[in-house]
Each structure stands twice: as structure tokens, then as C-alpha cells.
Design an enzyme around this catalytic site. Structure first.
Site, PDB file in Angstrom:
ATOM      1  N   GLY A  52       0.851  -1.180   0.000  1.00  5.78           N
ATOM      2  CA  GLY A  52       0.000   0.000   0.000  1.00  5.78           C
ATOM      3  C   GLY A  52       0.885   1.228   0.000  1.00  5.78           C
ATOM      4  N   GLN A  57       3.277   9.951   1.327  1.00  5.66           N
ATOM      5  CA  GLN A  57       4.554   9.234   1.306  1.00  5.66           C
ATOM      6  C   GLN A  57       5.394   9.570   0.083  1.00  5.66           C
ATOM      7  OE1 GLN A  57       2.577   5.220   2.222  1.00  5.66           O
ATOM      8  NE2 GLN A  57       4.520   5.058   3.289  1.00  5.66           N
ATOM      9  N   CYS A  95       6.116  -0.035   7.601  1.00  4.93           N
ATOM     10  CA  CYS A  95       5.742   1.088   6.740  1.00  4.93           C
ATOM     11  C   CYS A  95       6.929   1.471   5.868  1.00  4.93           C
ATOM     12  CB  CYS A  95       5.329   2.274   7.616  1.00  4.93           C
ATOM     13  SG  CYS A  95       4.839   3.729   6.675  1.00  4.93           S
TER      14      CYS A  95
HETATM   15 ZN    ZN Z   1       2.769   3.334   5.922  1.00  7.46          ZN
END
Ligand code: ZN
Length: 168
Positions: A52, A57, A95
Site C-alpha cells: 500500500g 509518502q 511502513c
Molecule cells: Zn505506511
């Protein structure tokens, strides 16, 4: 549409990862640049082995995320989680913006999601299991929330986190 381009990632504690993202207009969705952005995000997610990726980001404070599913890439445009199951489960998360850090996060097992599709039409669906988890992680990104805020324990990379926090 051109081929997707691998964009540079934003890493914790970058300020943009803490900002509230804004909704995308139907006019923006209709632009070729928007399709290109999604294509670039897909390439970036693939290049970094992610499941994802949220727009902050890659440096854009807009309510857009993409999710890798068995059926291909699922774009989430202006997503809202409208219902959450009372039943929760804990799973380890990581992440792309916080490399080498992993921790257990408890989240609702089943969620109801409202979003726009690539044509700007409203879609609603129910997600459970891994899909529900990834969607919640990405929607958190759009609200400036990171998994480390919710993790009840950091299983790996506590030292990395402490060093980075000092920089932030
Ligand atoms: Zn993340």
C-alpha cells in the site's frame, strides 16, 4: 498514459507525514496528470515491495492511496471509513516511510469504506482481514497518523525509532 515512474519516498520524521491531507476535486481526477500520478505511485509501491502507498509518502498532501490486492491495484480517492467492527485483531505492521521498524497494531477486523473510483464515482465496499488492515493503515497516513502511534509494542527497530525521533 506513460509508464509509471519510481518516485522518491518521504521518510519519518518528515513533516508531511504528519499533515492532514485534503480532498481531491472531480476536476483533478479527470486530468491526465492524476492518472499519471497513480501510475507513478503504483511503480513506486512495486519498486519498494509495498502492499500500500499513500500520497503523503511521495510528498503530496492529497487524499489518495493505492492498495495492492489479489485483483490488482485498488485506488482509494477521498476514502472514508464509515463503519468499523467492534471485533479487533492485532497484527504486525511496517511502513515504507519507517524502514526496518515493525510493531503490533490492534485494529478493527472488518470495515466499511466509501471512496471515489477513477471516474470520480462514489463506491462503497466492505473489507476484512489483510485488506481492511492495509486500508486502515493508508487512511491513517492521510490523517497524519503513523502505525508507530498506535503500536502497543515495537518488535523490531526500537533503536532506529528513538534515533529518528530525536531528529524530528
Ligand atoms: Zn505506511
Amino acid at each position: 498514459m506513460n509508464m509509471g515512474q519510481n518516485l522518491p519516498l518521504q521518510y519519518y520524521p518528515a513533516e508531511i507525514l504528519r499533515q492532514q491531507s485534503t480532498d481531491i476535486s472531480l476536476e483533478e481526477i479527470a486530468k491526465p496528470e492524476f492518472a499519471q500520478l497513480i501510475s507513478d505511485m503504483e511503480e513506486t509501491m512495486e519498486a519498494n515491495d509495498g502492499i500500500g502507498l499513500a500520497a503523503p509518502q511521495i510528498g503530496q498532501s492529497i487524499n489518495l492511496a493505492i492498495i495492492k490486492t489479489e485483483d490488482g491495484m485498488l485506488p482509494l480517492i477521498n476514502p472514508k471509513i464509515t463503519r468499523r467492527s467492534l471485533t479487533t485483531e492485532s497484527m504486525e505492521e511496517g511502513c515504507l516511510s519507517i524502514p526496518k521498524v515493525y510493531g503490533d497494531v490492534r485494529r478493527p477486523k472488518v470495515i466499511r469504506v466509501s471512496s471515489l473510483d477513477l471516474q470520480g464515482n462514489k463506491t462503497k465496499f466492505t473489507a476484512k482481514g489483510m485488506l481492511a488492515r492495509v486500508i486502515q493503515h493508508e487512511v491513517d497516513h492521510l490523517n497524519g497518523v503513523l502505525f508507530i502511534d498506535k503500536a502497543k509494542s515495537i518488535n523490531q527497530g526500537q533503536d532506529i525509532l528513538e534515533k529518528l525521533a530525536l531528529k524530528g
